[in-house]
Design a protein around this motif. Structure first.
Motif, PDB file in Angstrom:
ATOM      1  N   ALA A  53       0.834  -1.204   0.000  1.00  0.00           N
ATOM      2  CA  ALA A  53       0.000   0.000   0.000  1.00  0.00           C
ATOM      3  C   ALA A  53       0.868   1.253   0.000  1.00  0.00           C
ATOM      4  CB  ALA A  53      -0.942  -0.001   1.207  1.00  0.00           C
ATOM      5  N   VAL A  54       1.964   1.211   0.745  1.00  0.00           N
ATOM      6  CA  VAL A  54       2.890   2.349   0.792  1.00  0.00           C
ATOM      7  C   VAL A  54       3.481   2.618  -0.592  1.00  0.00           C
ATOM      8  CG1 VAL A  54       5.176   3.032   1.672  1.00  0.00           C
ATOM      9  CG2 VAL A  54       3.423   2.205   3.248  1.00  0.00           C
ATOM     10  N   PHE A  55       3.651   1.586  -1.386  1.00  0.00           N
ATOM     11  CA  PHE A  55       4.101   1.766  -2.768  1.00  0.00           C
ATOM     12  C   PHE A  55       2.973   2.306  -3.653  1.00  0.00           C
ATOM     13  CE2 PHE A  55       3.997  -0.027  -7.057  1.00  0.00           C
ATOM     14  CZ  PHE A  55       5.139   0.557  -7.597  1.00  0.00           C
ATOM     15  N   LEU A  56       1.785   1.744  -3.519  1.00  0.00           N
ATOM     16  CA  LEU A  56       0.709   2.000  -4.481  1.00  0.00           C
ATOM     17  C   LEU A  56       0.135   3.410  -4.435  1.00  0.00           C
ATOM     18  CD1 LEU A  56      -1.030  -1.446  -4.196  1.00  0.00           C
ATOM     19  CD2 LEU A  56      -0.141  -0.452  -6.319  1.00  0.00           C
ATOM     20  N   PHE A  57      -0.136   3.931  -3.257  1.00  0.00           N
ATOM     21  CA  PHE A  57      -0.810   5.231  -3.188  1.00  0.00           C
ATOM     22  C   PHE A  57       0.064   6.376  -3.711  1.00  0.00           C
ATOM     23  CE2 PHE A  57      -3.456   2.930   0.053  1.00  0.00           C
ATOM     24  CZ  PHE A  57      -4.616   2.914  -0.710  1.00  0.00           C
ATOM     25  N   PRO A  58       1.334   6.493  -3.293  1.00  0.00           N
ATOM     26  CA  PRO A  58       2.164   7.544  -3.887  1.00  0.00           C
ATOM     27  C   PRO A  58       2.406   7.340  -5.383  1.00  0.00           C
ATOM     28  CG  PRO A  58       3.140   6.756  -1.847  1.00  0.00           C
ATOM     29  CD  PRO A  58       2.013   5.829  -2.179  1.00  0.00           C
ATOM     30  N   THR A  59       2.518   6.084  -5.810  1.00  0.00           N
ATOM     31  CA  THR A  59       2.718   5.800  -7.226  1.00  0.00           C
ATOM     32  C   THR A  59       1.524   6.275  -8.040  1.00  0.00           C
ATOM     33  OG1 THR A  59       4.153   3.926  -6.760  1.00  0.00           O
ATOM     34  CG2 THR A  59       3.104   3.965  -8.919  1.00  0.00           C
ATOM     35  N   ALA A  60       0.332   6.038  -7.542  1.00  0.00           N
ATOM     36  CA  ALA A  60      -0.872   6.491  -8.246  1.00  0.00           C
ATOM     37  C   ALA A  60      -0.829   8.004  -8.446  1.00  0.00           C
ATOM     38  CB  ALA A  60      -2.123   6.087  -7.467  1.00  0.00           C
ATOM     39  N   LEU A  61      -0.468   8.722  -7.397  1.00  0.00           N
ATOM     40  CA  LEU A  61      -0.452  10.183  -7.474  1.00  0.00           C
ATOM     41  C   LEU A  61       0.689  10.712  -8.333  1.00  0.00           C
ATOM     42  CD1 LEU A  61      -1.266  10.980  -3.748  1.00  0.00           C
ATOM     43  CD2 LEU A  61      -2.754  11.356  -5.725  1.00  0.00           C
ATOM     44  N   GLN A  62       1.886  10.161  -8.167  1.00  0.00           N
ATOM     45  CA  GLN A  62       3.062  10.685  -8.863  1.00  0.00           C
ATOM     46  C   GLN A  62       3.133  10.255 -10.324  1.00  0.00           C
ATOM     47  OE1 GLN A  62       5.608  12.722  -7.541  1.00  0.00           O
ATOM     48  NE2 GLN A  62       6.384  12.842  -9.629  1.00  0.00           N
ATOM     49  N   MET A  63       2.811   8.999 -10.587  1.00  0.00           N
ATOM     50  CA  MET A  63       3.052   8.441 -11.912  1.00  0.00           C
ATOM     51  C   MET A  63       1.830   8.479 -12.832  1.00  0.00           C
ATOM     52  SD  MET A  63       6.219   7.738 -11.611  1.00  0.00           S
ATOM     53  CE  MET A  63       6.573   6.780 -13.063  1.00  0.00           C
ATOM     54  N   HIS A  64       0.658   8.610 -12.270  1.00  0.00           N
ATOM     55  CA  HIS A  64      -0.554   8.499 -13.087  1.00  0.00           C
ATOM     56  C   HIS A  64      -1.513   9.670 -12.873  1.00  0.00           C
ATOM     57  CE1 HIS A  64       0.965   4.622 -14.148  1.00  0.00           C
ATOM     58  NE2 HIS A  64       0.929   4.211 -12.891  1.00  0.00           N
ATOM     59  N   GLY A  65      -0.968  10.870 -12.841  1.00  0.00           N
ATOM     60  CA  GLY A  65      -1.777  12.078 -12.641  1.00  0.00           C
ATOM     61  C   GLY A  65      -2.582  12.417 -13.890  1.00  0.00           C
ATOM     62  N   PHE A  66      -3.623  11.675 -14.108  1.00  0.00           N
ATOM     63  CA  PHE A  66      -4.440  11.826 -15.323  1.00  0.00           C
ATOM     64  C   PHE A  66      -5.017  13.232 -15.464  1.00  0.00           C
ATOM     65  CE2 PHE A  66      -7.332  10.456 -12.025  1.00  0.00           C
ATOM     66  CZ  PHE A  66      -8.463  11.234 -12.230  1.00  0.00           C
ATOM     67  N   TRP A  67      -5.208  13.914 -14.342  1.00  0.00           N
ATOM     68  CA  TRP A  67      -5.805  15.236 -14.353  1.00  0.00           C
ATOM     69  C   TRP A  67      -4.894  16.273 -15.011  1.00  0.00           C
ATOM     70  CZ3 TRP A  67      -4.629  12.180 -10.241  1.00  0.00           C
ATOM     71  CH2 TRP A  67      -3.477  12.501  -9.523  1.00  0.00           C
ATOM     72  N   THR A  68      -3.615  15.924 -15.253  1.00  0.00           N
ATOM     73  CA  THR A  68      -2.690  16.858 -15.898  1.00  0.00           C
ATOM     74  C   THR A  68      -2.534  16.595 -17.395  1.00  0.00           C
ATOM     75  OG1 THR A  68      -0.738  15.483 -15.501  1.00  0.00           O
ATOM     76  CG2 THR A  68      -1.374  17.014 -13.747  1.00  0.00           C
ATOM     77  N   VAL A  69      -3.149  15.531 -17.901  1.00  0.00           N
ATOM     78  CA  VAL A  69      -2.948  15.098 -19.282  1.00  0.00           C
ATOM     79  C   VAL A  69      -4.033  15.687 -20.178  1.00  0.00           C
ATOM     80  CG1 VAL A  69      -2.796  13.079 -20.790  1.00  0.00           C
ATOM     81  CG2 VAL A  69      -1.880  12.963 -18.458  1.00  0.00           C
ATOM     82  N   GLN A  70      -3.624  16.246 -21.312  1.00  0.00           N
ATOM     83  CA  GLN A  70      -4.558  16.870 -22.235  1.00  0.00           C
ATOM     84  C   GLN A  70      -5.127  15.894 -23.274  1.00  0.00           C
ATOM     85  OE1 GLN A  70      -5.651  20.007 -21.693  1.00  0.00           O
ATOM     86  NE2 GLN A  70      -4.362  19.829 -19.875  1.00  0.00           N
ATOM     87  N   ASP A  71      -4.274  15.014 -23.797  1.00  0.00           N
ATOM     88  CA  ASP A  71      -4.716  14.070 -24.823  1.00  0.00           C
ATOM     89  C   ASP A  71      -5.754  13.112 -24.238  1.00  0.00           C
ATOM     90  OD1 ASP A  71      -4.402  12.633 -27.448  1.00  0.00           O
ATOM     91  OD2 ASP A  71      -3.769  11.037 -26.074  1.00  0.00           O
ATOM     92  N   PRO A  72      -6.949  13.013 -24.827  1.00  0.00           N
ATOM     93  CA  PRO A  72      -8.014  12.184 -24.265  1.00  0.00           C
ATOM     94  C   PRO A  72      -7.644  10.700 -24.115  1.00  0.00           C
ATOM     95  CG  PRO A  72      -8.912  13.649 -25.928  1.00  0.00           C
ATOM     96  CD  PRO A  72      -7.417  13.774 -26.002  1.00  0.00           C
ATOM     97  N   ALA A  73      -6.962  10.137 -25.098  1.00  0.00           N
ATOM     98  CA  ALA A  73      -6.610   8.712 -25.023  1.00  0.00           C
ATOM     99  C   ALA A  73      -5.571   8.470 -23.927  1.00  0.00           C
ATOM    100  CB  ALA A  73      -6.083   8.224 -26.367  1.00  0.00           C
ATOM    101  N   GLU A  74      -4.571   9.339 -23.853  1.00  0.00           N
ATOM    102  CA  GLU A  74      -3.547   9.202 -22.817  1.00  0.00           C
ATOM    103  C   GLU A  74      -4.153   9.467 -21.433  1.00  0.00           C
ATOM    104  OE1 GLU A  74       0.735  11.146 -21.479  1.00  0.00           O
ATOM    105  OE2 GLU A  74      -0.090  11.649 -23.449  1.00  0.00           O
ATOM    106  N   ARG A  75      -5.060  10.434 -21.366  1.00  0.00           N
ATOM    107  CA  ARG A  75      -5.733  10.752 -20.101  1.00  0.00           C
ATOM    108  C   ARG A  75      -6.518   9.532 -19.603  1.00  0.00           C
ATOM    109  NH1 ARG A  75      -7.516  15.834 -17.873  1.00  0.00           N
ATOM    110  NH2 ARG A  75      -9.219  15.512 -16.425  1.00  0.00           N
ATOM    111  N   GLN A  76      -7.230   8.884 -20.516  1.00  0.00           N
ATOM    112  CA  GLN A  76      -8.001   7.690 -20.152  1.00  0.00           C
ATOM    113  C   GLN A  76      -7.074   6.582 -19.663  1.00  0.00           C
ATOM    114  OE1 GLN A  76     -11.321   7.347 -20.014  1.00  0.00           O
ATOM    115  NE2 GLN A  76     -11.119   5.260 -19.275  1.00  0.00           N
TER     116      GLN A  76
END
Length: 139
Positions: free
Chosen positions: A74-97
């Protein structure tokens, strides 16, 4: 029930063991990706997260303080979700999805890890097919 929990532990950690092997054997490419996502000291972070994944998954798999192993994952997963998969910063719809799917996968797996932490901590020595009891006591 003991056999079902063992089978579940084995299936659950396959993803994390595979990821740990990737982190520890492909440091260069993974550090490049982590660096592109803004991770400081990406090579150190990749090796450290690989060791965290390895320790957590082996702990859950072998039933050696499986509650601690679930917490490490869990200590790995939660920060990884925020740091590596910040979909809210992505403009391209396919990449955002794609990033949203990875984000939600990490958050869901982190939630499963928290449930495992509670499960192993609460069940204690009553849960068979583990090498040790829990490290933590809940309940």
């Amino acid at each position: 029930m003991d056999v079902l929990v063992l089978i579940g532990r084995i299936l659950f950690v396959l993803l994390f063991l595979n990821s740990a092997i990737g982190h520890l054997t492909k440091v260069g490419p993974m550090a490049g990706y982590a660096g592109a996502k803004g991770v400081p000291a990406p090579a150190v972070a990749v090796v450290g997260s690989g060791l965290l994944l390895l320790a957590g998954s082996l702990s859950v798999l072998l039933g050696v303080w499986a509650d601690l192993g679930a917490l490490l994952l869990a200590v790995f997963l939660f920060p990884t979700a925020l740091q590596m998969h910040g979909f809210w910063t992505v403009q391209d719809p396919a990449e955002r999805q794609s990033e949203m799917i990875h984000f939600l996968k990490d958050v869901a797996l982190g939630g499963a890890c928290l449930m495992l932490l509670a499960f192993f901590s609460y069940a204690g020595h009553d849960l068979g097919l583990t090498l040790t009891g829990p490290l933590f006591r809940i309940g």
